[in-house]
Write an enzyme that holds these catalytic residues in place. Structure first.
Site, PDB file in Angstrom:
ATOM      1  N   GLU A  50       0.829  -1.215   0.000  1.00 21.37           N
ATOM      2  CA  GLU A  50       0.000   0.000   0.000  1.00 21.37           C
ATOM      3  C   GLU A  50       0.860   1.262   0.000  1.00 21.37           C
ATOM      4  O   GLU A  50       1.848   1.358   0.733  1.00 21.37           O
ATOM      5  CB  GLU A  50      -0.889  -0.020   1.239  1.00 21.37           C
ATOM      6  N   LYS A 123     -10.443   2.610  -1.367  1.00 21.79           N
ATOM      7  CA  LYS A 123     -10.511   2.002  -0.037  1.00 21.79           C
ATOM      8  C   LYS A 123     -11.805   2.396   0.679  1.00 21.79           C
ATOM      9  O   LYS A 123     -12.128   3.576   0.799  1.00 21.79           O
ATOM     10  CB  LYS A 123      -9.297   2.432   0.774  1.00 21.79           C
ATOM     11  N   CYS A 160      -5.630  -2.665   2.919  1.00 27.95           N
ATOM     12  CA  CYS A 160      -5.253  -2.591   4.331  1.00 27.95           C
ATOM     13  C   CYS A 160      -6.442  -2.783   5.272  1.00 27.95           C
ATOM     14  O   CYS A 160      -6.893  -3.902   5.466  1.00 27.95           O
ATOM     15  CB  CYS A 160      -4.505  -1.293   4.596  1.00 27.95           C
TER      16      CYS A 160
END
Length: 301
Positions: A50, A123, A160
């Site tokens: 990431e 995200k 993540c």
């Protein structure tokens, strides 16, 4: 990748991990070098960690870091890795800090093996805690969870904090994802160095692999990063442990917590598909009973 003819649809996946510097060009060059190494080892799909273009800036709330954001279209790192993907005939999910007019996202562009940009995932789950102050920088993603049909496999990519939510993994697999990928930046907790989430982190994703009967690939950075914040210095020691899990959650390849590494594993997706369909996990689902998942407090509306 093996072709037809009864030998199965075999795909090799790779995860890489490395320490980032403050120099974007150095980090992108490192990513390219490791992708090339993964390709030499036979990888068809290569995952980079990431926000690999620089240090993990979310330790602090600083306006200057918004200057690192770039638009999706015309992004020089994405363009460079599109050329690399085409040259090597590999699929590359590319993590980047996206600027979209007055919005900002923690995003991934999915690059197919011919260099085609297949689209964007933003995200969805944005953390906010000591050392991981992402809500200051990122809007919540608005793309929804996706499955991307690449040359080698249909893949799902979360980012993540997304990896802690089983709903994310299930949503991607329901849409046809055959392999799950999670680029990550996680390490120590600046407010309490005794906290170590690495085993919990791995077990949660192993559960996603096993619960959905798909392989899973996670990439995390390494190195110690210290950043000046409004409350003094903040330090995170990123614990690496990038790994590849098989479809029952077993770890088949695991990196350590300090070294630059390239891990590669091969899976027969036709064989895994047969096992998944025979398991009854998706046959016996009861979506009519899951409406409580659409609430925050568990109370039915």
């Amino acid at each position: 990748m093996a072709g037809a003819g009864g030998v199965g649809r075999k795909v090799s996946v790779a995860t890489v991990q490395f320490a980032c510097t403050d120099v974007e060009s150095e980090n992108v060059a490192t990513a390219e070098r490791l992708i090339r190494e993964a390709h030499k080892k036979g990888a068809n799909i290569v995952l980079i960690q990431e926000l690999f273009e620089g240090r993990y800036f979310c330790q602090a709330q600083m306006l200057d870091f918004f200057q690192h954001a770039k638009p999706y279209k015309g992004n020089p790192t994405i363009i460079r890795l599109q050329k690399l993907a085409k040259e090597l005939e590999v699929v590359i999910p590319v993590s980047f800090f996206e600027e979209a007019n007055n919005a900002h996202y923690n995003s991934v562009a999915i690059i197919d093996a011919d260099g085609t940009d297949l689209g964007l995932y933003r995200k969805s789950h944005i953390p906010d805690g000591p050392g991981y102050q992402e809500k200051f920088y990122f809007n919540p993603g608005d793309t929804g969870f996706k499955a991307f049909k690449t040359k080698y496999a249909t893949i799902g990519v979360g980012i993540c904090w997304d990896q802690w939510f089983p709903e994310c993994a299930r949503a991607m697999v329901l849409q046809g994802a055959e392999i799950l990928f999670y680029p990550t930046a996680i390490g120590s907790e600046p407010q309490d160095e005794s906290l170590d989430s690495r085993e919990h982190w791995k077990r949660v994703m192993q559960g996603h692999a096993g619960a959905n009967l798909v392989p899973l690939v996670a990439s995390n950075r390494i190195g110690r990063e210290t950043m000046e914040t409004e409350h003094g210095n903040s330090t995170i020691k990123f614990f690496g442990n990038s790994f590849i899990a098989g479809p029952t959650g077993e770890i088949v390849k695991l990196a350590n917590d300090k070294d630059e590494e390239v891990l590669v594993a091969e899976f027969d997706l036709d064989e895994i598909k047969s096992a998944r369909h025979g398991s009854g996990i998706f046959r016996d689902r009861r979506p009519d009973l899951y409406k409580v998942l659409l609430t925050l407090d568990g109370e039915k509306s």
